[in-house]
Write a protein that holds these residues in place. Structure first.
Motif, PDB file in Angstrom:
ATOM      1  N   VAL A  49       0.797  -1.219   0.016  1.00 50.78           N
ATOM      2  CA  VAL A  49       0.279   0.508  -0.095  1.00 50.78           C
ATOM      3  C   VAL A  49       1.089   1.023   0.134  1.00 50.78           C
ATOM      4  CG1 VAL A  49      -1.431   1.032   1.039  1.00 50.78           C
ATOM      5  CG2 VAL A  49      -2.462  -0.640   1.388  1.00 50.78           C
ATOM      6  N   PRO A  50       0.987   2.005  -0.856  1.00 54.88           N
ATOM      7  CA  PRO A  50       1.297   3.133  -1.105  1.00 54.88           C
ATOM      8  C   PRO A  50       1.125   4.332   0.006  1.00 54.88           C
ATOM      9  CG  PRO A  50       0.351   3.159  -2.970  1.00 54.88           C
ATOM     10  CD  PRO A  50      -0.257   1.806  -2.008  1.00 54.88           C
ATOM     11  N   PHE A  51       1.809   4.794   0.941  1.00 56.97           N
ATOM     12  CA  PHE A  51       1.736   5.798   1.293  1.00 56.97           C
ATOM     13  C   PHE A  51       2.615   7.547   1.352  1.00 56.97           C
ATOM     14  CE2 PHE A  51       0.352   2.287   4.017  1.00 56.97           C
ATOM     15  CZ  PHE A  51      -0.618   2.617   4.274  1.00 56.97           C
ATOM     16  N   THR A  52       1.882   7.985   1.327  1.00 57.54           N
ATOM     17  CA  THR A  52       2.263   9.652   0.924  1.00 57.54           C
ATOM     18  C   THR A  52       3.431   9.739   1.700  1.00 57.54           C
ATOM     19  OG1 THR A  52       0.768  10.152  -0.666  1.00 57.54           O
ATOM     20  CG2 THR A  52       2.522  11.959  -0.651  1.00 57.54           C
ATOM     21  N   VAL A  53       4.622  10.428   1.061  1.00 51.62           N
ATOM     22  CA  VAL A  53       5.515  11.057   1.938  1.00 51.62           C
ATOM     23  C   VAL A  53       6.154  12.241   1.809  1.00 51.62           C
ATOM     24  CG1 VAL A  53       6.373   8.676   2.843  1.00 51.62           C
ATOM     25  CG2 VAL A  53       7.706   9.634   1.075  1.00 51.62           C
ATOM     26  N   GLY A  54       5.408  12.667   1.028  1.00 53.75           N
ATOM     27  CA  GLY A  54       5.947  14.490   0.024  1.00 53.75           C
ATOM     28  C   GLY A  54       5.482  14.642  -1.435  1.00 53.75           C
ATOM     29  N   SER A  55       5.677  15.548  -1.274  1.00 54.84           N
ATOM     30  CA  SER A  55       5.437  15.755  -3.467  1.00 54.84           C
ATOM     31  C   SER A  55       5.672  17.300  -3.293  1.00 54.84           C
ATOM     32  CB  SER A  55       3.639  16.182  -3.221  1.00 54.84           C
ATOM     33  OG  SER A  55       3.317  17.409  -2.616  1.00 54.84           O
ATOM     34  N   VAL A  56       6.169  17.063  -4.638  1.00 46.42           N
ATOM     35  CA  VAL A  56       6.896  18.607  -5.284  1.00 46.42           C
ATOM     36  C   VAL A  56       6.008  19.205  -6.180  1.00 46.42           C
ATOM     37  CG1 VAL A  56       9.161  19.446  -6.120  1.00 46.42           C
ATOM     38  CG2 VAL A  56       9.448  17.416  -4.045  1.00 46.42           C
ATOM     39  N   GLU A  57       6.233  20.605  -6.929  1.00 44.12           N
ATOM     40  CA  GLU A  57       5.802  20.999  -7.509  1.00 44.12           C
ATOM     41  C   GLU A  57       6.628  21.179  -8.984  1.00 44.12           C
ATOM     42  OE1 GLU A  57       1.458  21.640  -8.296  1.00 44.12           O
ATOM     43  OE2 GLU A  57       1.097  21.160  -6.952  1.00 44.12           O
ATOM     44  N   ILE A  58       7.023  20.721 -10.026  1.00 42.55           N
ATOM     45  CA  ILE A  58       7.267  21.658 -10.879  1.00 42.55           C
ATOM     46  C   ILE A  58       6.612  22.141 -11.642  1.00 42.55           C
ATOM     47  CG2 ILE A  58       9.144  20.280 -12.877  1.00 42.55           C
ATOM     48  CD1 ILE A  58       9.799  20.329 -10.342  1.00 42.55           C
ATOM     49  N   THR A  59       6.862  23.248 -11.785  1.00 48.05           N
ATOM     50  CA  THR A  59       5.789  24.196 -12.502  1.00 48.05           C
ATOM     51  C   THR A  59       6.383  24.295 -13.955  1.00 48.05           C
ATOM     52  OG1 THR A  59       7.063  26.137 -12.392  1.00 48.05           O
ATOM     53  CG2 THR A  59       5.396  26.122 -10.921  1.00 48.05           C
ATOM     54  N   ARG A  60       7.410  24.210 -14.961  1.00 45.19           N
ATOM     55  CA  ARG A  60       7.742  23.863 -16.260  1.00 45.19           C
ATOM     56  C   ARG A  60       8.369  23.013 -16.625  1.00 45.19           C
ATOM     57  NH1 ARG A  60      10.208  29.791 -17.531  1.00 45.19           N
ATOM     58  NH2 ARG A  60       9.449  29.133 -19.723  1.00 45.19           N
TER      59      ARG A  60
END
Length: 63
Positions: free
Chosen positions: A15-26
């Motif tokens: 089961v995947p548990f989100t540990v972080g996320s990153v926004e890439i704008t371009r």
């Protein structure tokens, strides 16, 4: 250029548990966005490789 969000997750018992996320704008394409997000995630967490903190990198386009 499209925007992307890359979620990093740790898998526990399949089961995947989100540990972080990153926004890439371009980014030119999803692969470049994933690579940029991997580098940024590793820097944010003070590790040499993002795989030390996560098992999966999931890419999603953003509007």
């Amino acid at each position: 250029m499209p925007n992307y969000r890359v979620d990093f997750a740790k898998e526990i018992l399949g089961v995947p548990f989100t540990v972080g996320s990153v926004e890439i704008t371009r980014a030119r394409d999803p692969e470049r966005a994933r690579r940029a997000a991997e580098l940024r995630f590793a820097r944010q967490h003070g590790v040499g490789d993002w795989r030390e903190r996560a098992d999966l990198a999931l890419i999603a386009p953003r509007d």
